[in-house]
Motif scaffolding. Structure first.
Motif, PDB file in Angstrom:
ATOM      1  N   CYS A 237       0.851  -1.195   0.000  1.00  0.00           N
ATOM      2  CA  CYS A 237       0.000   0.000   0.000  1.00  0.00           C
ATOM      3  C   CYS A 237       0.885   1.243   0.000  1.00  0.00           C
TER       4      CYS A 237
ATOM      5  N   ARG B  16       3.298   2.844   9.207  1.00  0.00           N
ATOM      6  CA  ARG B  16       4.240   3.063   8.109  1.00  0.00           C
ATOM      7  C   ARG B  16       5.461   2.169   8.294  1.00  0.00           C
TER       8      ARG B  16
ATOM      9  N   VAL C 202       3.210  -1.041   4.138  1.00  0.00           N
ATOM     10  CA  VAL C 202       2.615   0.277   3.929  1.00  0.00           C
ATOM     11  C   VAL C 202       3.751   1.294   3.897  1.00  0.00           C
TER      12      VAL C 202
ATOM     13  N   LEU D 124      -5.474   1.114   1.526  1.00  0.00           N
ATOM     14  CA  LEU D 124      -5.753   0.653   2.892  1.00  0.00           C
ATOM     15  C   LEU D 124      -7.112  -0.035   2.951  1.00  0.00           C
TER      16      LEU D 124
END
Length: 495
Positions: free
Chosen positions: A11, A231, A319, A355
């Motif tokens: 992502c 993150r 991510v 997400l």
């Protein structure tokens, strides 16, 4: 071609944000900052996403757009200002033709494309474009609270109001209400998930250390159903970290070196410690080769990370999150790199999604308790609450106290009260403390925090004394709204 998604899920989250800059100076900060980011980041990134949409691709990336930025990208004054700025960019390119012909030709082509793109697609603002991207599902949109406050330092009542105002603003612009938000500065305080749930927020982003590095899945927070995603710094820092990253490659265009007569950027990075006078001329072919090399490297890093996570956890999610303004504004070649990566990852067997898509694919574990945190230096709150900004912290506390003591009730909307709340929100922007702590246009930031606080105090005094209902009170509110006018739907009574 490797099987689609066989390596795991990736992502990309882009956070688009600038503080309210319209009518507040031009150079070196102020409107110039807005127009540079608009021309060099927002135009090419939106063009990339539009082309992906035309190809029928869905869930390419998660795009955060703060309400205060969206307000500027739709504002008629700002739209006229950008059009003028783009025309001036082309004139500057023409003016450089005699001394720097290669640079002038490149800048002419770039400015001509930007002008055509703006005049063809952007003249009615960003919202029509953004809505088409959301409706086609090429992106998932993240919203946020109005004016981008540092939420942990807000009174809970004001925190809820700012979030509700921001989500309402986004819904009015694009027709749907975001289910996810980019929490300003990725800042979190225990219990904030309850406010998110009450506002209809189902997911948000934190920095990796907030989850103690356990970013391989989304996590439900506390006893709520709200999901946070962390993150992945191992991957994110490959692109950009406080010290290293691809944009520092010697072949890329140097952001800081100018040809002062034209204001254009003629040089490549060359080396970290090379004096601007000694930097070599920019070479597009060398830069393009660096883009290909770094795109390949990033894909290899993502695949290796996903394999490692799958071995340890039985599932694999990465991510990576960045400021949108990195792509094009700070890093000239960023949009080209972005396109190369988003095309190459599926070829390498990586499922690229949003997400929302990660939740739908089952990449959620739970629950987790998150400590007070942010994505700032040290991953704590000191950037916004440290001794360097004690004056701003104190001023913000006074604004909140005075605002929450006002009687804002009434049978009809009061334009003076509405503008008082609007000025209070602008004074509470997290940007001002960040800029002071980082010593980035600190004087401008302190001025902005104070001028909005002073305007709020002036209007609050009119409200308290009853003079806000007079003609002069309405005139003053209208005067201020012409320069500080985001969130036109804002109704002070709802606070």
């Amino acid at each position: 071609m490797t099987g689609q998604g066989s390596e795991g899920t990736f992502c990309l989250v882009l956070h688009s944000h600038l503080p309210w800059l319209a009518h507040h100076g031009a150079w070196p900060v102020g409107e110039e900052w807005l127009y540079q980011a608009w021309a060099h980041s927002y135009l090419p990134v939106v063009d990339l996403l539009r082309r992906f949409a035309d190809e029928g691709r869905e869930d390419v990336l998660t795009l955060g757009v703060t309400p205060v930025l969206a307000a500027q990208l739709d504002d008629p004054y700002c739209l006229r200002g950008l059009h003028d700025w783009l025309g001036n960019w082309q004139l500057r390119a023409h003016g450089a033709a005699r001394g720097l012909p290669d640079l002038a030709a490149r800048e002419h082509r770039a400015s001509r494309w930007a002008l055509e793109e703006f005049e063809t697609r952007w003249r009615h603002g960003f919202s029509p474009l953004l809505r088409s991207l959301v409706d086609s599902r090429v992106v998932e949109l993240l919203g946020g609270p109005a004016a981008h406050p540092f939420q942990p330092l807000l009174d809970e009542r004001l925190r809820a109001f700012a979030l509700r105002t921001g989500l309402d603003d986004t819904q009015r612009r694009i027709g749907t209400r975001p289910e996810g938000i980019w929490a300003p500065e990725c800042a979190y305080a225990p219990g904030m998930e309850a406010g998110y749930a009450a506002a209809g927020v189902r997911r948000f982003v934190v920095d990796g250390p907030s989850l103690r590095g356990q970013t391989w899945a989304g996590r439900t927070v506390g006893d709520s159903d709200v999901v946070c995603f962390g993150r992945d710094l191992e991957v994110s820092y490959r692109v950009w970290s406080p010290k290293v990253g691809y944009p520092g490659d010697p072949a890329y265009r140097d952001f800081h070196t100018y040809d002062h007569p034209s204001g254009l950027k003629p040089s490549r990075v060359t080396g970290v410690h090379v004096d601007p006078r000694d930097k070599k001329p920019y070479d597009p072919d060398l830069a393009a080769a660096a883009v290909r090399r770094h795109a390949e490297d990033f894909v290899d890093v993502v695949v290796a990370r996903l394999r490692s996570l799958r071995e340890r956890h039985g599932r694999a999610l990465v991510v990576a999150a960045y400021d949108t303004e990195l792509y094009g504004h700070w890093w000239h070649e960023g949009p080209a790199w972005l396109e190369a990566v988003l095309r190459a990852l599926p070829e390498a067997g990586v499922r690229v999604t949003t997400l929302r898509g990660a939740v739908e694919a089952g990449h959620v574990a739970g629950p987790v308790e998150i400590p007070p945190s942010s994505w700032g230096a040290g991953k704590d709150w000191h950037t916004w609450h440290g001794p360097q900004v004690s004056d701003i912290v104190h001023g913000n506390a006074e604004v909140q106290r005075e605002l929450l003591e006002l009687d804002l009730s009434g049978p009809v909307r009061d334009p003076v009260a509405d503008q008082a709340v609007r000025e209070a929100l602008l004074s509470l922007s997290s940007d001002w403390a960040f800029m002071v702590t980082k010593d980035s246009a600190a004087d401008y930031a302190r001025y902005r925090a104070k001028v909005h606080a002073d305007r709020f105090a002036e209007l609050a005094a009119l409200c308290r004394t009853g003079r806000g209902s007079t003609g002069r009170g309405h005139e003053r509110a209208a005067e201020l709204r012409r320069v500080d006018g985001p969130f036109g739907h804002l109704d002070a009574r709802s606070l």
